[in-house]
Design an enzyme around this catalytic site. Sequence first.
Site, PDB file in Angstrom:
ATOM      1  N   ARG A 136      26.317   1.598 -28.443  1.00 34.13           N
ATOM      2  CA  ARG A 136      27.144   2.675 -28.994  1.00 34.13           C
ATOM      3  C   ARG A 136      28.301   2.199 -29.855  1.00 34.13           C
ATOM      4  NH1 ARG A 136      25.354   4.550 -24.041  1.00 34.13           N
ATOM      5  NH2 ARG A 136      23.791   6.144 -24.416  1.00 34.13           N
ATOM      6  N   GLY A 201      23.052   1.198 -15.911  1.00 32.37           N
ATOM      7  CA  GLY A 201      21.806   0.743 -15.309  1.00 32.37           C
ATOM      8  C   GLY A 201      21.160   1.832 -14.485  1.00 32.37           C
ATOM      9  N   ASP A 322      21.467  15.626 -10.943  1.00 26.64           N
ATOM     10  CA  ASP A 322      21.556  14.498 -11.874  1.00 26.64           C
ATOM     11  C   ASP A 322      22.584  14.753 -12.975  1.00 26.64           C
ATOM     12  OD1 ASP A 322      20.901  11.954 -12.528  1.00 26.64           O
ATOM     13  OD2 ASP A 322      18.801  12.329 -12.975  1.00 26.64           O
ATOM     14  N   ASP A 324      25.449  13.564 -14.434  1.00 25.50           N
ATOM     15  CA  ASP A 324      26.418  12.495 -14.663  1.00 25.50           C
ATOM     16  C   ASP A 324      27.756  13.099 -15.058  1.00 25.50           C
ATOM     17  OD1 ASP A 324      25.066  10.099 -14.305  1.00 25.50           O
ATOM     18  OD2 ASP A 324      24.275  10.070 -16.338  1.00 25.50           O
ATOM     19  N   TRP A 495      22.224  15.178 -30.575  1.00 23.60           N
ATOM     20  CA  TRP A 495      22.413  13.949 -29.786  1.00 23.60           C
ATOM     21  C   TRP A 495      23.382  12.992 -30.488  1.00 23.60           C
ATOM     22  CZ3 TRP A 495      20.618  14.368 -25.036  1.00 23.60           C
ATOM     23  CH2 TRP A 495      20.588  13.239 -24.226  1.00 23.60           C
TER      24      TRP A 495
END
Lengths: 592, 290
Positions: A136, A201, A322, A324, A495
């Site tokens: 990034r 990860g 899920d 995040d 995105w």
Amino acid sequence: MLARIRFGAVSIFALAAAATFPAHAGEVTDDMILKDAVTPTSVLTYGLGTQGQRFSPLKQINRDTVKNLVPAWSFSFGGEKQRGQESQALVNDGVVYVTGSYSRLYAIDAKTGEKLWQYDARLPEGILPCCDVVNRGAALWKDKVYFATLDAQLVALNAKTGKPVWKKAIDDFQGGYSETAAPLVVPTKTNGTLIVTGVSGGEFGVVGRVEARSAETGEKVWVRPVLEGMMGTYKGQETTMTGKVNETWPGDMYKFGGGATWLGGTFDPETGLVYFGTGNPAPWNSHMRPGDNKWTSSRIAIDPENGDLKWGFQTTPHDGWDFDGVNEFIAFDLNKDGKTIKAGATADRNGFFYVLDRTDGKFISAMPFVSKITWAKGIDASGRPIYNDDNRPGDPTKSADGKEGAEVFSVPSFLGGKNQMPMAYSNDTHLFYVPSNEWGMNIHNEPVAYKKGAAYLGAGFTIHTIFDDHIGSLKAVDPVSNKIVWEYKNKAPLWGGVLATAGGLVFAGTPEGYLKAFDDKTGEVVWQFNVGTGIVAPPISWEQDGQQMIGVTAGWGGAVPLWGGDVAKQVKDINQGGSFWVFKLPQKTASN
Amino acid sequence: MGNPHISRFALRRRLSALSVAALCLFAVDTVWARPLEAVRSAGALRVTVYTNYRPYSWIEGGRAMGIDVEIAEALAKAVGVNLDLFSLRADDDINDDLRNGVWRGTVFGAAPGDVMMHVPYDKAIEAKNDRVALAGPYHVDGLALAVDPAKAAQALDLSLFLTEKVAVDVGTLGDLIMISAYDQKTLPNVVHFRGIERASQAFESGEVVAFYGEASAVQSLARAGARPFAIVYPKTGARQEWPIGLAVRSDSKDLGDFLEGEMHRLESSGELKRIFARYGVDWRTPDGAP
């Protein structure tokens, strides 16, 4: 011969002159880092300023002139390998620094697009990074440029030559660790300038932490684990514990509890705090870990002087979807009821946009920024979600008889109302421009699943669209009134991140390959250009020899084609690529 | 028998790269319609095994070891070619592993294997992965507990772990079963480790009274240790066993058929049982398995 002698003499003079100044010409100082947001001639930090506002004060390209915007140059990353290009470029002293997929870094002449040098990290065999082979972006300080590699190394290169100065292992890639975020440069009083990183990860390979190293030597200064019960360290000595053992986790599960800090952080010089987001808890099955599971799916604030945790705010306590909590936390001044509050905002995977007091993490407000959220009815006055309990994915151990169990349709999907693509905040309109996606997921237990050659109990997640005509949705969000001021709908998921400018424009790329400019007040598309492959990176702007430039990395990839379910099928014909595009106004128009 | 030395892998990998180049010279039809011929003319059978997966495949002192490695050697010998081992790190689930290990290769450019070892022999996998054909089941694995023999009786229904500690490999089926027992009342007594080897060391050192995981690993590690143990197969409601076999690309069925035939030969000659026994594992015939 004569020429050589004269050249030599000039160099000696240059060296002598440099020695009397704190930094060599072209080098990046602490002061330059701290003033990056208001210095239009360079882009020194991920986020165009350590606060991450992504606002350029430049206005040469504006609502009136943008129609004339044309390409200045385009640079190809080359090689056989392409995949997702999620990098935000940096610019200093006439050089563009941009990272590419597969842990590559390029230095390019900012005027001409000519390559100055290229560094290809030698990646070991057998690495298996989750979520595509992206990077990034880089960081700049003094004479060095830093970036992290897919095998979890932090590399410092000489910015002029591209030669390695030092390389430090963030962690062991064999244990599932990787690193894809741009490092964060933070000047401190106690330990000089630090370079701060998280970890990324897979679910069980990784436990979240934030760590700081000397930017000069790479020596580790402090480490702050994000999970309650784990000890922080300062110069190798244990310091304070994050939270308390077993307050929000059962048994020893906090030791393996996830919370990867994979999207990097921001730094606010006004509060002196570093802000990071944390990933979802492990294991994914929430029924296995009763409790809030702090500080997963949270924003945390860390004192960079010693690595102490100052506050935490959990967006999704006891996550089961899920979600995040890694998305960027952007400092801004909230003018509300005649007062100016040192606030910060973040748009979460879970579909809610939060405003917090950035000095202490206190909740100020929240609003949904995507439609049809199913998992929660709303956010209560304390900032905690009001759950819809029947929308929580079931316990697969309860369907171990071989039946799939009830299917739940949940919005947003696990790829989130917003994912890695950063939003922007305009200092003119005082709006946040949030790149979001409208999608949901079917979740069912999978009693017949296999991991590493053995049976296990998994869940099937399949992403589905909600609207026929669009998934992507760029929204202008007013953090004072908690209203959506305008929306731009895009067929494919967004995105790529956003840039706002003082020219009254908002720039964002699409998977269809368009870099678009929007009127920041109305959302009208006032300019677009197709770069020939999908854009999944945030644009930048800088001033080069008096001209405003717009730059963006191009190259389709990232998580959507890997995990997108139905959506992946829709975008399967988008071609990969790898390039950096720069735009400017023709000279004649610019001088008008 | 004998284990291939690691330095030979590099040479073989180079050989296999050469042979890929050579393959391109042939008409595509001929090559892809007859992958067994392709493997023979390439001179190497590329076999995917999991990285760091005792007792099946791991590297010790520079040597590839394990049950899957030895079976792969026997299969390559039967084809009449060299063995080119491809050590694959496990991804999130079997579908990812089949993509990386059988039909596409990794995103870093490693070529997939001609065949992958240790793929659960379950037709549901073929249904989800149309690029893959399953063949030659060669064992049935399951879950087992190695426990202090004096406490074995109480372990069968897991009630032992309401009061005593048990070690598991984090994130495995054994972990999920153990922490969920008796409405999670066992959870505080479940000690997590990365890898079943560390769980077995905790048993060996007396930190726990039992360790739980895949039967073959538990048998192998318990038998290699010094602490007395009993092997117990608790009744848990979860799936107790699954056959394992080979996977080839779906357009390489003749290779799959050939290897399946060879697997039958290894089984009927008793060689398969002997290979498993060398690693302390009770071989179980997959005949009649679901």
